[in-house]
Design a protein around this motif. Structure first.
Motif, PDB file in Angstrom:
ATOM      1  N   ARG A   2       0.831  -1.196   0.000  1.00 40.25           N
ATOM      2  CA  ARG A   2       0.000   0.000   0.000  1.00 40.25           C
ATOM      3  C   ARG A   2       0.873   1.257   0.000  1.00 40.25           C
ATOM      4  O   ARG A   2       2.005   1.261   0.496  1.00 40.25           O
ATOM      5  CB  ARG A   2      -0.889   0.028   1.246  1.00 40.25           C
ATOM      6  CG  ARG A   2      -1.752  -1.215   1.417  1.00 40.25           C
ATOM      7  CD  ARG A   2      -2.887  -1.255   0.440  1.00 40.25           C
ATOM      8  NE  ARG A   2      -3.734  -2.430   0.651  1.00 40.25           N
ATOM      9  CZ  ARG A   2      -4.804  -2.720  -0.076  1.00 40.25           C
ATOM     10  NH1 ARG A   2      -5.150  -1.902  -1.055  1.00 40.25           N
ATOM     11  NH2 ARG A   2      -5.515  -3.796   0.167  1.00 40.25           N
ATOM     12  N   LEU A   3       0.318   2.347  -0.531  1.00 43.86           N
ATOM     13  CA  LEU A   3       1.035   3.614  -0.511  1.00 43.86           C
ATOM     14  C   LEU A   3       1.342   4.045   0.912  1.00 43.86           C
ATOM     15  O   LEU A   3       2.394   4.632   1.186  1.00 43.86           O
ATOM     16  CB  LEU A   3       0.203   4.701  -1.209  1.00 43.86           C
ATOM     17  CG  LEU A   3       0.121   4.644  -2.731  1.00 43.86           C
ATOM     18  CD1 LEU A   3      -0.845   5.717  -3.234  1.00 43.86           C
ATOM     19  CD2 LEU A   3       1.487   4.829  -3.368  1.00 43.86           C
ATOM     20  N   LEU A  23      -4.363   6.784   0.122  1.00 49.27           N
ATOM     21  CA  LEU A  23      -3.162   6.060   0.550  1.00 49.27           C
ATOM     22  C   LEU A  23      -3.350   4.562   0.672  1.00 49.27           C
ATOM     23  O   LEU A  23      -2.389   3.828   0.920  1.00 49.27           O
ATOM     24  CB  LEU A  23      -2.658   6.629   1.889  1.00 49.27           C
ATOM     25  CG  LEU A  23      -2.096   8.050   1.825  1.00 49.27           C
ATOM     26  CD1 LEU A  23      -1.621   8.493   3.203  1.00 49.27           C
ATOM     27  CD2 LEU A  23      -0.958   8.147   0.818  1.00 49.27           C
ATOM     28  N   VAL A  27       0.341  -0.664  -4.691  1.00 48.15           N
ATOM     29  CA  VAL A  27       1.482  -0.436  -5.585  1.00 48.15           C
ATOM     30  C   VAL A  27       1.928  -1.783  -6.144  1.00 48.15           C
ATOM     31  O   VAL A  27       2.267  -2.693  -5.390  1.00 48.15           O
ATOM     32  CB  VAL A  27       2.650   0.238  -4.833  1.00 48.15           C
ATOM     33  CG1 VAL A  27       3.839   0.444  -5.775  1.00 48.15           C
ATOM     34  CG2 VAL A  27       2.208   1.563  -4.249  1.00 48.15           C
ATOM     35  N   LEU A  47       4.207   3.114  -8.953  1.00 47.33           N
ATOM     36  CA  LEU A  47       4.673   4.352  -8.343  1.00 47.33           C
ATOM     37  C   LEU A  47       5.636   4.970  -9.355  1.00 47.33           C
ATOM     38  O   LEU A  47       6.680   4.391  -9.667  1.00 47.33           O
ATOM     39  CB  LEU A  47       5.389   4.082  -7.018  1.00 47.33           C
ATOM     40  CG  LEU A  47       6.113   5.289  -6.404  1.00 47.33           C
ATOM     41  CD1 LEU A  47       5.116   6.366  -5.987  1.00 47.33           C
ATOM     42  CD2 LEU A  47       7.000   4.860  -5.240  1.00 47.33           C
ATOM     43  N   ALA A  75       0.576   6.351  -7.868  1.00 46.67           N
ATOM     44  CA  ALA A  75       0.980   7.636  -7.294  1.00 46.67           C
ATOM     45  C   ALA A  75       2.159   8.189  -8.074  1.00 46.67           C
ATOM     46  O   ALA A  75       2.785   7.484  -8.880  1.00 46.67           O
ATOM     47  CB  ALA A  75       1.350   7.483  -5.823  1.00 46.67           C
TER      48      ALA A  75
END
Length: 569
Positions: A2-3, A23, A27, A47, A75
């Motif tokens: 996870r972010l 968030l 990823v 990412l 992200a």
């Protein structure tokens, strides 16, 4: 992963600038890019790391972010090293499109974030296999004592029973397992490199499977920082013909990982692991490239001095600085040789100097030396369209003039012609010119011109990969580069300055007329036809040339003087 986990990892030094509500996104990979449109290389869930080199002004942020959102990335992380901080327009664009945005402190390398994400993602996908990748990472990042990619390949053999090698685009072995017997022959390496380059140029998706005899090899591209990543399983193809110029800028410099196995029936977890290994090896690729920075700068400084007509004493002082870097421990001052290379594409792209620089650095590595510190001692600079290598040679005895020492043109091409021809794929050419060895700074300008003349000789030949040496130059071309600068200037000024001044005042085109007259071997009719002039007009212009210079163009000696002056101007 996870972010949120990235944000909670203090070692990564990430600062959240927007997207707190997002968030919990997953990823699935990482990509470093400074392309204005990287979408063709994205498969979703990445990412994206960027140094912001794509941003010229505030208007560039909105379309860049929109492309990332359309590719469904997780992200964006922007480095602060280039601009000092992340621009507000990028923050606003990410907020508008609900794309989480991180700032990466200038003290944190993108490689650190890449390694962390690869390690975590591999752990989630491959379970115990990821532990192997982690061991590889620790070995590679432990510095020279860790053994670099050779240790990674040894671990692939011991843990996964896979024999693997890292090759350069010319087929040189960069790394290999210690106990791999028999080793890959030069012929096999050349064929594998050729297959890799051809597959990359034609857009075939990795891994590339190559049967040679009874053995099948699988080839995985190793991409450096800022280059398109290897296509992961399940992702759309990203390196087809549409990649165009982006592929051409890297195809002659990327390494490849060769695995002695058929990856066609591998499980997704094992493919993921190998893709992760290529990213770890790419860290070593970038480290070696960065180590060339000092040598490149030295070569550029010397080249600038030579081309701007600096005094030999100034050039010699710069060479004294370069010598210990390029040939450490050498007592006597080295001799020098110049190699010039150009990579040309049929569409006329002129910004190929950096491609030629990387290729020339690879071609001039000593294949018999061990380790990058011993084998990579060549300084190469580049301009917009050519690369120039400054090759140091141990000083030869005074009884020998050094003309046959050092790099030989055809020797450079012996082992690389096959793979390079495949990489050029019918629309490109590589041409090289090699000078004789020179013993001092005074001869360096002549060596540079000699190498450039030789490259033009090579360019006149058929074939995709051609080279020529100083031995193949015509006599006047061989002699002119070594005329001292002050003699050249005095000789050309005496003969040509009166004509240039007259042309400037009257637009009379006496210099072009003189060139055409000499190229026509003094034939009035042929020269008049070539210039689209009446013969009487031509006779008037030639008479004016003779009047202004006090020379007689019916005399062989005067014709020869004009010919040499034009060649030296």
């Amino acid at each position: 992963m996870r972010l949120r986990a990235l944000l909670d990892t203090d070692a990564l030094g990430l600062k959240l600038l927007g997207g707190e509500d997002e968030l919990d996104r997953t990823v699935r990979g990482v990509m470093t890019t400074d392309l204005r449109d990287p979408s063709r290389y994205l498969s979703g869930g990445e990412l994206v790391l960027t140094g912001l080199a794509w941003r010229r002004d505030a208007a560039d942020s909105e379309p860049f972010v929109r492309l990332l959102v359309q590719a469904q990335v997780a992200a964006l992380a922007a480095g602060e090293a280039e601009l000092g901080s992340v621009p507000e327009d990028l923050v606003v664009a990410c907020a508008r499109h609900r794309l989480p945005l991180f700032a990466v402190h200038e003290s944190v390398a993108f490689a650190t974030i890449t390694e962390h994400v690869v390690r975590q993602v591999s752990g989630e996908r491959a379970g115990d296999l990821a532990a192997v990748v982690d061991r590889h990472r620790r070995m590679m990042t432990s510095g020279p004592a860790g053994g670099g990619p050779d240790v990674v390949l040894d671990l692939l053999g011991s843990d996964l029973d896979l024999r693997a090698w890292v090759l350069s685009p010319t087929g040189r072995q960069v790394a290999g397992p210690k106990d791999a017997e028999p080793a890959l022959s030069a012929e096999v390496r050349a064929k594998l490199a050729a297959e890799h380059l051809a597959a990359t140029r034609t857009g075939r998706r990795a891994p590339h499977r190559v049967p040679l005899g009874s053995t099948t090899y699988s080839l995985f591209p190793v991409r450096g920082r800022g280059q398109p990543p290897v296509t992961p399983p399940g992702a759309r193809a990203s390196q087809g013909a549409g990649a165009g110029r982006d592929v051409r800028e890297t195809v002659l410099s990327d390494w490849l990982l060769v695995v002695e196995a058929d990856a066609g029936d591998w499980a997704e977890e094992r493919l993921d692991l190998l893709y992760g290994v290529t990213q770890l090896i790419a860290v070593e690729r970038d480290r070696r490239d960065a180590a060339r920075t000092v040598r490149r700068r030295l070569a550029h400084e010397v080249l600038e001095l030579v081309q701007t007509g600096a005094a030999p004493a100034e050039i010699a002082a710069r060479l004294r600085v370069a010598a210990p870097v390029l040939l450490p421990g050498l007592g006597a001052a080295p001799h020098w040789q110049v190699v010039v290379a150009r990579v040309e594409w049929e569409d006329g792209d002129e910004q190929t100097g950096r491609v030629a620089q990387t290729l020339l650095e690879e071609m001039l590595v000593d294949p018999h030396a061990t380790g990058p510190e011993q084998s990579d001692r060549i300084a190469v600079a580049h301009t917009g369209e050519e690369a120039v290598a400054l090759v140091p040679l141990p000083a030869v005895s005074s009884e020998h003039d050094g003309s046959e020492a050092g790099v030989l043109a055809e020797t450079l091409l012996e082992s690389v012609r096959e793979p390079l021809s495949a990489g050029l794929d019918g629309d490109g050419r590589v041409t090289l010119g090699v000078s004789a060895a020179v013993h001092s700074a005074e001869g360096l300008r002549g060596a540079l011109e000699e190498a450039r003349h030789a490259r033009r000789v090579a360019a006149a030949r058929p074939g995709r990969v051609c080279a020529a040496g100083h031995q193949e130059l015509a006599s006047h071309v061989l002699l002119l580069p070594f005329v001292p600068d002050d003699v050249r200037r005095a000789f050309t000024a005496r003969l040509l300055d009166p004509l240039r001044d007259y042309d400037r005042r009257h637009r009379a085109e006496l210099i072009p007329t003189l060139e055409a007259f000499l190229d026509s071997d003094g034939s009035w009719t042929r020269c008049a036809n070539r210039l689209h002039l009446h013969v009487n007009t031509l006779r008037y212009r030639v008479g004016r040339i003779e009047q202004l210079t006090g020379r007689d163009l019916s005399r062989l000696e005067d014709k020869l003087d004009f010919f040499l002056a034009l060649r030296m101007s």
